[in-house]
Enzyme design. Sequence first.
Site, PDB file in Angstrom:
ATOM      1  N   TYR A 284       0.976  41.089  -7.387  1.00  0.00           N
ATOM      2  CA  TYR A 284       2.174  41.399  -6.614  1.00  0.00           C
ATOM      3  C   TYR A 284       1.808  41.664  -5.153  1.00  0.00           C
ATOM      4  CZ  TYR A 284       0.498  46.162  -7.574  1.00  0.00           C
ATOM      5  OH  TYR A 284      -0.275  47.289  -7.687  1.00  0.00           O
TER       6      TYR A 284
ATOM      7  N   GLU B  31     -14.288  49.150  -3.938  1.00  0.00           N
ATOM      8  CA  GLU B  31     -14.097  47.876  -4.620  1.00  0.00           C
ATOM      9  C   GLU B  31     -14.551  46.702  -3.747  1.00  0.00           C
ATOM     10  OE1 GLU B  31     -10.377  45.425  -6.723  1.00  0.00           O
ATOM     11  OE2 GLU B  31      -9.990  47.146  -5.415  1.00  0.00           O
TER      12      GLU B  31
ATOM     13  N   LYS C 201     -13.127  44.795 -13.944  1.00  0.00           N
ATOM     14  CA  LYS C 201     -11.747  45.223 -13.736  1.00  0.00           C
ATOM     15  C   LYS C 201     -10.851  44.573 -14.774  1.00  0.00           C
ATOM     16  CE  LYS C 201      -8.387  45.637  -9.914  1.00  0.00           C
ATOM     17  NZ  LYS C 201      -8.201  45.402  -8.463  1.00  0.00           N
TER      18      LYS C 201
ATOM     19  N   GLU D  36      13.880  41.630  14.533  1.00  0.00           N
ATOM     20  CA  GLU D  36      14.005  40.319  15.169  1.00  0.00           C
ATOM     21  C   GLU D  36      13.477  39.218  14.260  1.00  0.00           C
ATOM     22  OE1 GLU D  36      13.399  41.767  19.825  1.00  0.00           O
ATOM     23  OE2 GLU D  36      11.706  41.005  18.664  1.00  0.00           O
TER      24      GLU D  36
ATOM     25  N   ASP E 153       9.811  46.817  23.027  1.00  0.00           N
ATOM     26  CA  ASP E 153       8.794  46.227  22.149  1.00  0.00           C
ATOM     27  C   ASP E 153       7.495  45.950  22.884  1.00  0.00           C
ATOM     28  OD1 ASP E 153      10.589  46.122  19.903  1.00  0.00           O
ATOM     29  OD2 ASP E 153      11.545  44.394  20.841  1.00  0.00           O
TER      30      ASP E 153
ATOM     31  N   GLY F  66       2.952  39.564  27.229  1.00  0.00           N
ATOM     32  CA  GLY F  66       4.047  39.528  28.182  1.00  0.00           C
ATOM     33  C   GLY F  66       4.726  40.880  28.226  1.00  0.00           C
TER      34      GLY F  66
ATOM     35  N   SER G 191       7.876  42.818  29.490  1.00  0.00           N
ATOM     36  CA  SER G 191       9.233  42.489  29.947  1.00  0.00           C
ATOM     37  C   SER G 191       9.993  43.672  30.515  1.00  0.00           C
ATOM     38  CB  SER G 191      10.032  41.920  28.770  1.00  0.00           C
ATOM     39  OG  SER G 191      10.260  42.934  27.801  1.00  0.00           O
ATOM     40  N   GLY G 192       9.460  44.872  30.337  1.00  0.00           N
ATOM     41  CA  GLY G 192      10.243  46.048  30.662  1.00  0.00           C
ATOM     42  C   GLY G 192      11.102  46.508  29.504  1.00  0.00           C
ATOM     43  N   GLY G 193      10.934  45.870  28.337  1.00  0.00           N
ATOM     44  CA  GLY G 193      11.652  46.249  27.133  1.00  0.00           C
ATOM     45  C   GLY G 193      10.804  47.127  26.233  1.00  0.00           C
TER      46      GLY G 193
ATOM     47  N   THR H  42       4.745  40.609  20.386  1.00  0.00           N
ATOM     48  CA  THR H  42       5.482  41.872  20.489  1.00  0.00           C
ATOM     49  C   THR H  42       6.769  41.887  19.668  1.00  0.00           C
ATOM     50  OG1 THR H  42       6.745  41.163  22.443  1.00  0.00           O
ATOM     51  CG2 THR H  42       4.586  42.147  22.839  1.00  0.00           C
TER      52      THR H  42
ATOM     53  N   CYS I 229      -9.838  50.232  -9.032  1.00  0.00           N
ATOM     54  CA  CYS I 229      -8.535  50.240  -8.357  1.00  0.00           C
ATOM     55  C   CYS I 229      -7.350  50.251  -9.319  1.00  0.00           C
ATOM     56  CB  CYS I 229      -8.454  49.082  -7.367  1.00  0.00           C
ATOM     57  SG  CYS I 229      -7.201  49.329  -6.074  1.00  0.00           S
TER      58      CYS I 229
END
Length: 560
Positions: free
Chosen positions: A118, A41, A112, A421, A315, A309, A311-313, A416, A148
């Site tokens: 939506y 398409e 089409k 969150e 994410d 960045g 961070s040691g986390g 990240t 489609c």
Amino acid sequence: MKIVLAQQNYHIGNFEKNIEKIISAIEKAKAGGADLVVFSELCICGYPPRDFLEFNDFINKCYQAIDEIKQHADTIGVLVGSPAKNPVVQGKDLFNAAFLLYEKEIKGEVHKTLLPTYDVFDEYRYFEPAFDWKVLEFKGKRLAVTICEDIWNINDNPLYRICPMDKLMEQNPDVMINLSASPFDYIHEEERKSVIKSNVIRYKLPMFYCNAVGSQTEIVFDGASLIFDKEGNLCKALPSFEEAVEGVTLNDDGSVVESTYDYIKPITHIKPNPLKYDPKLNIPVIYTALIHGIKDYFQKMGFTKAILGSSGGIDSAVTLALACEALGKENVRAILMPSPYSTEHSVNDAVKLSENLGNPYDIIKIADIYESFLSTLKPIFKDLPFSIAEENIQSRTRGNILMSIANKFGYILLNTSNKSELATGYGTLYGDMAGGIGVLGDCYKLQVYALAEYINRDTEIIPDNIIHKAPSAELRPDQKDVDSLPEYNILDEILYQYIERRKGPQEIKNQGFESALTDRILKLVNSNEYKRNQFCPIIRVSPKAFGVGRRVPIVGKYLS
């Protein structure tokens, strides 16, 4: 008749590159003895072109592309998707169309009918729906060509008042062909197969279904084009997330020479999202989609290097691993920015991660910058107690450092933030919410953990300590996410019911969730719409992502 599907990755508005790809596929199909090659398409301009369609020059370039391509449609038929001008005074100026090219001419044009509005779709904004339906005659075959959404109105609760295939069946077609740009989400592939098979069973005709592949900013297309014979056997499935030019030979009786039986249950209605949230559902394919989303965003925008960045986390660790896989470890720079509240093990974990991945990294301590802000603001802040203001100074300091390095060296900042969150506003505008593309913004927190486990499926890439320690923003002493948010197994389920399944507060409470907690979470979601409205594009992997597919008023009062 040999019919080939050309599943390709297009670049919106890059006519020269798109034409090159299409012609290359035509020549490959010719070399393989194909009679007809089918593209996806709006392949001429790329999908979704959105407001580019409002430029006459853009539409003229589409027609110029068709003129160039049809010179290669000499001994082979070619079905391509493109905007088409509406010659009638009434209605919108354009159709979403498919053109049949053969003997260096346009032999047919279909439009089409069903124009979705939506989620990420907004086609009725630009296109007029078809008002007539004609099969295309080609080499003695009558082709029922749809685009489609036209094949998705087959359930027992139809979205539209017209079913295009019902109209085309009045003309006794021999085969169904669908040009599609069907976006990926992690539950969509099996649903798509079932819808196509349902068409085959209903109309007793073979189906050639060609889907787009590749990523267009936030929308990922997975390809996975399909060929069914008239008995509902899946004869060929093109690969997911890869370009391919493949086909089969269709016999006169509707069977396929290369037929291999693969049972797929037809459906009578479109399935809703799974009733319960499953954070491990289809994680391998989510991983692949995110890789392709990153890779295409950078390639199509002309970027080569990323920064984030670290961070040691969890994410940032998952984002870094995904980016290294997508872009190459040498092209992803991690910046570690410990504050006075960062723990030593977080820094060590981030260092170990980069050592495992082999990507470049730097450590920039922000304590002095943070203290400078506090000193400057002291006449204003006076002796007011420590609050979110001081926490956010650290986050915005990191955002400024990352953007400064990005500007200096031409990097694109990867955001990240995860979906949990973003849903609850657990992030700092112009701080950790900064970025050019949101990698994990459509993955709930527990899905991020599942991605980490998948990344570590063969060897430890993400340090075990990152996966198993309690998540924390580390913006104040001994801070933990659970100080501000419910446990993620509860939070993610409530968010899933509200966002993906569109369940209201009472419906969620009826599932056994505590009333006050449900109200609190939904209020957080609605009151933080203003933050998400300023957020970068998010790679979409779920049935309902934040961004263009979810339109909620910023100042709305509902549920708040």
